[in-house]
Design an enzyme around this catalytic site. Sequence first.
Site, PDB file in Angstrom:
ATOM      1  N   LYS A 133     -81.073 -20.374   1.694  1.00  0.00           N
ATOM      2  CA  LYS A 133     -80.970 -19.624   0.438  1.00  0.00           C
ATOM      3  C   LYS A 133     -80.907 -20.574  -0.758  1.00  0.00           C
ATOM      4  CE  LYS A 133     -78.118 -16.121  -1.860  1.00  0.00           C
ATOM      5  NZ  LYS A 133     -76.932 -15.251  -1.756  1.00  0.00           N
ATOM      6  N   ASP A 180     -84.334 -22.232  -1.237  1.00  0.00           N
ATOM      7  CA  ASP A 180     -85.309 -21.315  -1.844  1.00  0.00           C
ATOM      8  C   ASP A 180     -85.098 -21.202  -3.352  1.00  0.00           C
ATOM      9  OD1 ASP A 180     -86.507 -20.845   0.564  1.00  0.00           O
ATOM     10  OD2 ASP A 180     -85.448 -18.973   0.960  1.00  0.00           O
ATOM     11  N   LEU A 220     -96.958 -19.968   4.698  1.00  0.00           N
ATOM     12  CA  LEU A 220     -97.121 -18.599   4.192  1.00  0.00           C
ATOM     13  C   LEU A 220     -96.566 -18.481   2.782  1.00  0.00           C
ATOM     14  CD1 LEU A 220     -96.051 -16.479   7.304  1.00  0.00           C
ATOM     15  CD2 LEU A 220     -98.355 -16.691   6.386  1.00  0.00           C
ATOM     16  N   GLU A 260     -94.669  -8.288  11.571  1.00  0.00           N
ATOM     17  CA  GLU A 260     -94.015  -9.064  12.619  1.00  0.00           C
ATOM     18  C   GLU A 260     -92.698  -9.623  12.090  1.00  0.00           C
ATOM     19  OE1 GLU A 260     -98.147 -10.934  14.501  1.00  0.00           O
ATOM     20  OE2 GLU A 260     -96.912 -12.144  13.170  1.00  0.00           O
ATOM     21  N   LYS A 284     -90.154 -12.650  11.270  1.00  0.00           N
ATOM     22  CA  LYS A 284     -90.280 -14.057  10.880  1.00  0.00           C
ATOM     23  C   LYS A 284     -89.118 -14.810  11.532  1.00  0.00           C
ATOM     24  CE  LYS A 284     -90.857 -17.141   6.913  1.00  0.00           C
ATOM     25  NZ  LYS A 284     -89.802 -18.083   7.300  1.00  0.00           N
ATOM     26  N   ASP A 328     -86.621 -17.734  12.930  1.00  0.00           N
ATOM     27  CA  ASP A 328     -86.017 -18.927  12.351  1.00  0.00           C
ATOM     28  C   ASP A 328     -85.807 -19.933  13.475  1.00  0.00           C
ATOM     29  OD1 ASP A 328     -84.906 -20.663  10.590  1.00  0.00           O
ATOM     30  OD2 ASP A 328     -83.066 -19.537  10.240  1.00  0.00           O
ATOM     31  N   TYR A 388     -97.674 -15.538  18.404  1.00  0.00           N
ATOM     32  CA  TYR A 388     -98.187 -14.571  17.429  1.00  0.00           C
ATOM     33  C   TYR A 388     -99.559 -14.904  16.853  1.00  0.00           C
ATOM     34  CZ  TYR A 388     -95.765 -18.187  14.711  1.00  0.00           C
ATOM     35  OH  TYR A 388     -95.322 -19.386  14.227  1.00  0.00           O
ATOM     36  N   LYS A 390     -88.981 -12.311   2.575  1.00  0.00           N
ATOM     37  CA  LYS A 390     -87.707 -12.955   2.888  1.00  0.00           C
ATOM     38  C   LYS A 390     -86.545 -11.969   2.749  1.00  0.00           C
ATOM     39  CE  LYS A 390     -87.190 -17.115   2.964  1.00  0.00           C
ATOM     40  NZ  LYS A 390     -86.997 -18.078   4.059  1.00  0.00           N
ATOM     41  N   CYS A 411     -43.657 -21.241  13.627  1.00  0.00           N
ATOM     42  CA  CYS A 411     -44.280 -20.016  13.135  1.00  0.00           C
ATOM     43  C   CYS A 411     -44.199 -19.949  11.605  1.00  0.00           C
ATOM     44  CB  CYS A 411     -43.582 -18.803  13.745  1.00  0.00           C
ATOM     45  SG  CYS A 411     -44.218 -17.227  13.133  1.00  0.00           S
ATOM     46  N   CYS A 422     -41.614 -16.842  10.877  1.00  0.00           N
ATOM     47  CA  CYS A 422     -40.206 -16.796  11.272  1.00  0.00           C
ATOM     48  C   CYS A 422     -39.615 -18.163  11.588  1.00  0.00           C
ATOM     49  CB  CYS A 422     -40.025 -15.871  12.474  1.00  0.00           C
ATOM     50  SG  CYS A 422     -40.757 -16.508  14.008  1.00  0.00           S
ATOM     51  N   CYS A 429     -46.513 -17.557  18.805  1.00  0.00           N
ATOM     52  CA  CYS A 429     -45.093 -17.435  18.494  1.00  0.00           C
ATOM     53  C   CYS A 429     -44.490 -16.476  19.511  1.00  0.00           C
ATOM     54  CB  CYS A 429     -44.898 -16.900  17.072  1.00  0.00           C
ATOM     55  SG  CYS A 429     -43.173 -16.493  16.703  1.00  0.00           S
ATOM     56  N   CYS A 436     -39.890 -11.622  14.729  1.00  0.00           N
ATOM     57  CA  CYS A 436     -40.990 -12.142  13.906  1.00  0.00           C
ATOM     58  C   CYS A 436     -41.636 -10.957  13.187  1.00  0.00           C
ATOM     59  CB  CYS A 436     -42.025 -12.875  14.765  1.00  0.00           C
ATOM     60  SG  CYS A 436     -43.350 -13.648  13.806  1.00  0.00           S
TER      61      CYS A 436
END
Length: 670
Positions: free
Chosen positions: A32, A35, A80, A120, A122, A124, A226, A314, A408, A411, A424, A430
């Site tokens: 991200k 891009d 692409l 189709e 895409k 990764d 593909y 995307k 903890c 407590c 704990c 507690c």
Amino acid sequence: MDVMQTMEELVAELNQHNYQYYTLDAPQISDKEYDALYDKLVALEAESGIVLPNSPTQRVGGELLKGFTPHRHLSPLWSLDKAQNIEQLRTWNARVLKLVADYNTKNPEHPLPVPCYAVELKFDGLTLNLTYRDGELVQAATRGNGVTGEGILAQVKTIKSVPLTIPFKEGVIEVQGEGIMNLSVLADYNSRAAEPLKNARNGAAGALRNLNPKTTASRRLNAFFYNVGYAEGVQFADHREMMDFLRKNRFKVNPYLTYFETFDDVTEQLAEIEESRAGLDYLIDGAVIKVTDFRIREALGYTDKFPRWAVAYKFEAEETTTILESVSWNVGRTGKVTPLARVEAVELAGVTVQNCTLNNVGDIERKNLKHALGTRVFIRRSNDVIPEILGKVTEESDGGEIIFPESCPACGFPLEMRGAHLFCNNKLNCRPQIISRITHFASRDAMDIETFSDKTAGQLHDELNVHEPADLYELTFEQLVKLERFGERKAENLLKALEDSKGRDLASFLYALGIPNTGKATTRMLAEHYHDLQAVMKATAEELTELPDIGGIVAESIVGFFADPFVVTSIQRMLELGVEAKAPEAPRVVNTDSFFSGKTVVLTGSLTKLTREEAAERLEALGAKVSGSVSKKTDIVIAGEKAGSKLAKAQQLGIQVIDDEEELIRLLES
């Protein structure tokens, strides 16, 4: 700063990220973020009319790694063009329609047909280009720069979904696809690996570009195909013919391949894919839309970088990077102490993320996060659950240390390490444990005490010394009306709800107790098998493991729970105070001649026309056994919306999946 300087800096930054991503398989930023930088450069180039010679917009792939034999592709592997939204997608389609109309104006005797479309997924992963000569696999290569790639034949031969020989013997062909690592395989690999993988994409790319094929084999990769990029002795009229050719020649073609005559149908399909994305057992970051007719493809041709007849749409990113700011430790109802990470706020999959799960101490150590405070980390969000930290962006231990607590945080009681988790053991004093246990006990699927909430549990604990569920049944009207925000009506309503809950059945009561490692399906099965609370409490681990879907860990959890004197005393008090925990009065009438008779069924995801509970009841009435977990013994998985890991495991094991609710209802009614 002038435009030229900005472009030079962007080009340098993007090329460095390309090197990290494609050559070293060690990305420093998320897709991200990349891009966003790339789109900024494209906009500046369009605005200024200047394209620098080393701009990443002028290249398809990355540099070659040393140690691999270069392979020149018989035909180029194109990148692409991208569409980030539906408007950009419609602009692409308008350009296609205009080019087709222009061609037909110039060639009236042989006009092109109206464009139709294939959609189709895409993937990764890592692009594969396989070369077959006379039916034998003779070479496999990465994309490389689109013209020359890296020879990885030995590595690709370890992928069982890649055919070593094919029926087509008439010449040389090159077939393109994507090498991937299934998410279920990744989870299994990371559960055993000394160095867990950050994500499935890195897992596939790192395995395929490893000089040791044994490492590749250990990743148990998969592949989908593909495209036929080059072919001697065969021609195709359209995309459908080409995909049929791939299937006939034993190539694995992804089932999410659809064809449409109108572009509006394409956009509807994209929405459906994005909605079901979280239930897939592999990573996708979008969909690819292609014009199906090959005459149209030939007429449209290519730009310097892209085919004009295809575009990548995307999706919103599900993975990104951010800064790990701090880690706090929370106590649950079983006493388990879990870390919660606070990260620098970042947008991910349409929401602002500030908290992430870290699971446990072992998870922190396996992911090299012990010294990660203040550093950049990868995070991933799926299935609308709290995002997970996948690992550090860099391998160095260059951040602040995450300190594991010894006592903890609630407590102060000394913590015990059990496996990868801290616990704990102060069940009696507690506060978070007490409040969580009481809230769970009162929840809808348990004792269903109306108007009860975690705030009510906290107030009753703090002001009336309620420490366990049994204490609820000793509350009086005089005690409740004295509480802040508790009037007479609220006090009466709570007392009535508590009285009503005494009549809940055995299955609900067992679930309300919060037995570790058991859910609603298991407690219901225990109730229906034993029909008596005392029999459940006296059951041995050997007896329990004979029951369906109860393994050794669950059996030991149940036996250990009822061996605790604190639990036994609490249950006895509730029974003396009128809690019935009654078994079903009579066996249910079961249909033994239905589609579901004798089959083990798992429900996952959310249904729209039935609740999960209604579906489970109807399935059991038809003779099915409804289980809470997927295993080799499972016959059918019913997958609703946003189905997750159970669907993924079913796909991995080849179990029948019903993902159409209309079909489910038809089968229930027939």
